[in-house]
Design a protein around this motif. Sequence first.
Motif, mmCIF file in Angstrom:
data_model
loop_
_atom_site.group_PDB
_atom_site.id
_atom_site.type_symbol
_atom_site.label_atom_id
_atom_site.label_comp_id
_atom_site.label_asym_id
_atom_site.label_seq_id
_atom_site.Cartn_x
_atom_site.Cartn_y
_atom_site.Cartn_z
ATOM 1 N N LEU A 136 0.791 -1.282 0.164
ATOM 2 C CA LEU A 136 0.048 -0.017 -0.001
ATOM 3 C C LEU A 136 0.788 1.254 0.225
ATOM 4 C CD1 LEU A 136 -2.779 -1.315 2.577
ATOM 5 C CD2 LEU A 136 -3.347 -0.588 -0.039
ATOM 6 N N ALA A 178 -9.091 3.530 -7.295
ATOM 7 C CA ALA A 178 -10.252 4.073 -7.056
ATOM 8 C C ALA A 178 -10.984 3.121 -8.129
ATOM 9 C CB ALA A 178 -10.243 5.628 -7.599
ATOM 10 N N ARG A 196 8.866 2.026 -3.779
ATOM 11 C CA ARG A 196 10.269 1.873 -4.462
ATOM 12 C C ARG A 196 11.077 1.315 -3.155
ATOM 13 N NH1 ARG A 196 11.758 3.989 -9.280
ATOM 14 N NH2 ARG A 196 13.248 2.174 -9.258
ATOM 15 N N ARG A 212 2.338 7.797 -13.560
ATOM 16 C CA ARG A 212 2.441 8.947 -13.902
ATOM 17 C C ARG A 212 1.354 9.867 -13.698
ATOM 18 N NH1 ARG A 212 4.743 10.584 -20.001
ATOM 19 N NH2 ARG A 212 2.550 10.482 -20.640
ATOM 20 N N PRO A 213 1.255 10.739 -12.858
ATOM 21 C CA PRO A 213 0.121 11.561 -12.708
ATOM 22 C C PRO A 213 -0.364 12.291 -13.968
ATOM 23 C CG PRO A 213 1.938 12.007 -10.904
ATOM 24 C CD PRO A 213 2.397 11.240 -12.143
ATOM 25 N N PRO A 214 -1.646 12.311 -14.333
ATOM 26 C CA PRO A 214 -2.080 13.133 -15.404
ATOM 27 C C PRO A 214 -2.090 14.425 -15.201
ATOM 28 C CG PRO A 214 -3.873 12.146 -14.378
ATOM 29 C CD PRO A 214 -2.766 11.636 -13.730
ATOM 30 N N ALA A 232 -4.467 0.188 -3.589
ATOM 31 C CA ALA A 232 -5.497 0.322 -3.642
ATOM 32 C C ALA A 232 -6.051 1.141 -4.651
ATOM 33 C CB ALA A 232 -6.258 0.898 -2.270
ATOM 34 N N GLU A 272 -12.757 4.034 -10.807
ATOM 35 C CA GLU A 272 -12.388 4.625 -12.217
ATOM 36 C C GLU A 272 -11.002 3.925 -12.482
ATOM 37 O OE1 GLU A 272 -13.454 6.276 -9.686
ATOM 38 O OE2 GLU A 272 -14.039 8.323 -10.138
ATOM 39 N N THR A 273 -10.072 3.755 -11.630
ATOM 40 C CA THR A 273 -8.883 3.423 -12.200
ATOM 41 C C THR A 273 -8.921 1.743 -12.147
ATOM 42 O OG1 THR A 273 -7.711 5.068 -10.575
ATOM 43 C CG2 THR A 273 -6.389 3.428 -11.486
ATOM 44 N N PHE A 288 -0.984 0.975 -7.698
ATOM 45 C CA PHE A 288 -0.883 1.243 -6.452
ATOM 46 C C PHE A 288 -1.919 -0.134 -5.791
ATOM 47 C CE2 PHE A 288 -0.672 5.441 -8.375
ATOM 48 C CZ PHE A 288 0.482 6.023 -7.557
ATOM 49 N N ASP A 333 14.514 -1.147 -16.153
ATOM 50 C CA ASP A 333 15.769 -1.113 -15.674
ATOM 51 C C ASP A 333 16.617 -2.336 -16.175
ATOM 52 O OD1 ASP A 333 15.295 1.418 -14.330
ATOM 53 O OD2 ASP A 333 14.658 0.265 -12.697
ATOM 54 N N ASN A 343 -0.582 4.109 -13.269
ATOM 55 C CA ASN A 343 -1.197 4.300 -11.966
ATOM 56 C C ASN A 343 -2.105 3.223 -11.718
ATOM 57 O OD1 ASN A 343 0.004 6.767 -12.120
ATOM 58 N ND2 ASN A 343 -1.691 7.805 -13.287
ATOM 59 N N GLN A 397 9.409 -0.823 -13.085
ATOM 60 C CA GLN A 397 11.105 -0.833 -12.878
ATOM 61 C C GLN A 397 11.459 -1.695 -11.771
ATOM 62 O OE1 GLN A 397 11.256 3.284 -12.002
ATOM 63 N NE2 GLN A 397 11.649 4.046 -14.203
ATOM 64 N N TRP A 450 3.339 22.645 -19.016
ATOM 65 C CA TRP A 450 3.265 21.420 -18.425
ATOM 66 C C TRP A 450 4.000 20.404 -19.336
ATOM 67 C CZ3 TRP A 450 1.354 19.537 -14.164
ATOM 68 C CH2 TRP A 450 1.312 18.040 -14.060
ATOM 69 N N ARG A 451 4.842 19.621 -18.767
ATOM 70 C CA ARG A 451 5.739 18.679 -19.722
ATOM 71 C C ARG A 451 5.716 17.321 -18.997
ATOM 72 N NH1 ARG A 451 10.470 16.915 -18.374
ATOM 73 N NH2 ARG A 451 11.860 16.196 -20.076
#
Lengths: 199, 280
Positions: free
Chosen positions: A52, A127, A56, A91-93, A125, A129-130, A123, A184, A120, A155, A104-105
């Motif tokens: 949870l 949501a 890393r 990678r957060p949107p 837990a 939607e995820t 994780f 990696d 994403n 990775q 934004w990049r």
Amino acid sequence: MTARGARAFARPRLWRALGWAIVFAAVPALAQPGPGGDGAALPPEEPAGYRLDAYRAPTPATLAGARVLSTPQAETLWRDHAAVFIDVLPRPPRPANLPAGTLWRDAPHASIPGSLWLPNTGFGALAPETEDYLKSGLAAATGGDRMRPLVLFCQRQCWMSWNAAKRALSYGYGNVSWYPEGTDGWSAAGLPLETAEPR
Amino acid sequence: MVAQALSHPLSRREVIAALTIAVLAPVCGGPLPASAAEPAAGASPAAPPETTWAGIRGDIFGERAIGEAGDVVAMEAPARAEDAAMVPLALRLAAPEGTTLKALTLVIDENPSPVAGTFTFGPGRTAFMLSTRVRVNSYSFVRAVAETSDGRLFMAKAFVKASGGCSAPATKDPAEAASHAGEIRFRSFAGTGQREAQVQIRHPNYSGLQMDQVTRLYTPAWFVREARVSQDGRPIFAMEGGISISEDPTFRFSFEAAGTPVEVEAQDTEGKTFTATFAP
């Protein structure tokens, strides 16, 4: 000059230096504690549930119900097109409500060619939607065939691939592999990566 | 060949040569495997590549020339951050002879929204000290670009080892943070002999990259967009901030206690305005 001195002179000094170089280089390796010794990093035990936090970190050696792939094993499946590769690197949107004109990049991401990137989804837990996004992504990648071989990765030392593989098993996928070395290990082995975009 | 070489004692020169090869071999043997997010600690002492900067520079400053920092801008930043969500930066600015300070832009190359904040200064200011705290998402160059009244740009940069700063969970309970959002604190350090003061605006300053531990979705971005600090009606500095300013935005800055009130005005991304006046 003594006979011994003459022999030493005749012998290429470089080779002698190289010989000792190998010995010196090996010393630190030999000094490493073996498995079970003090300071040896034994892989952690498999938890019963999902990981949870602190993603890393060293990962377990196993995942119950899944096959754990080395880089050569993953490479074989990839070369033979024998499995669907799923990347779960997070990678957060871009937040939806940033002020107009905000620069934004997205950090560029290189992944295993032909893989599907479902960010994403690793994780511990998710949501609803995820979770829907993960389920539909897996369904699309396998053409709805739950026996189609899947390889989940992100990775090295990333629990997200472990979580995602465990989750795929819970959805009833019957041929799930986890590739803990991820991109990696793949690139360290000289295998190609290509720029990826999320599904 | 190796066995043969080992059968004879080595001269001192040969020992040195052997040790040199042994030490250098692992480094010269090929690229070190390192993940993009966490370059190997103590890897090459050479400067990291600036490819990201090359890609974003034009978006921020167009084709304008950017000069070396010289004596115009100096930045203190930790080489390795203790807390990636609160990396302290301290800037000292001094305008070249015949010019005044106009603006300061803080850029964190590897943050997804690289412009952390842009500061502008009141008219006639030739020197300024400013410190604040920022989020650093992965090992990155942090840049401070000063603009002077003649339109020239001067840049100081530092490489900061930190990761996860933008996505680190907020340290405060969301409901509590929301209830105090917009409270402003002011403190002058004149009493300690320092010509400095500090303003703190309590605000969660959500980056939009933080995972809500209950909904498991990203908390929407919500942060202080603008802040203005003035003294007796004359502007000291103003900030336009982004998602990389740490929660509870805090600014320490050059300040002359002159027996006059200090006014602070801030606005967040939801359009809420917060104001406070501090009597001398």
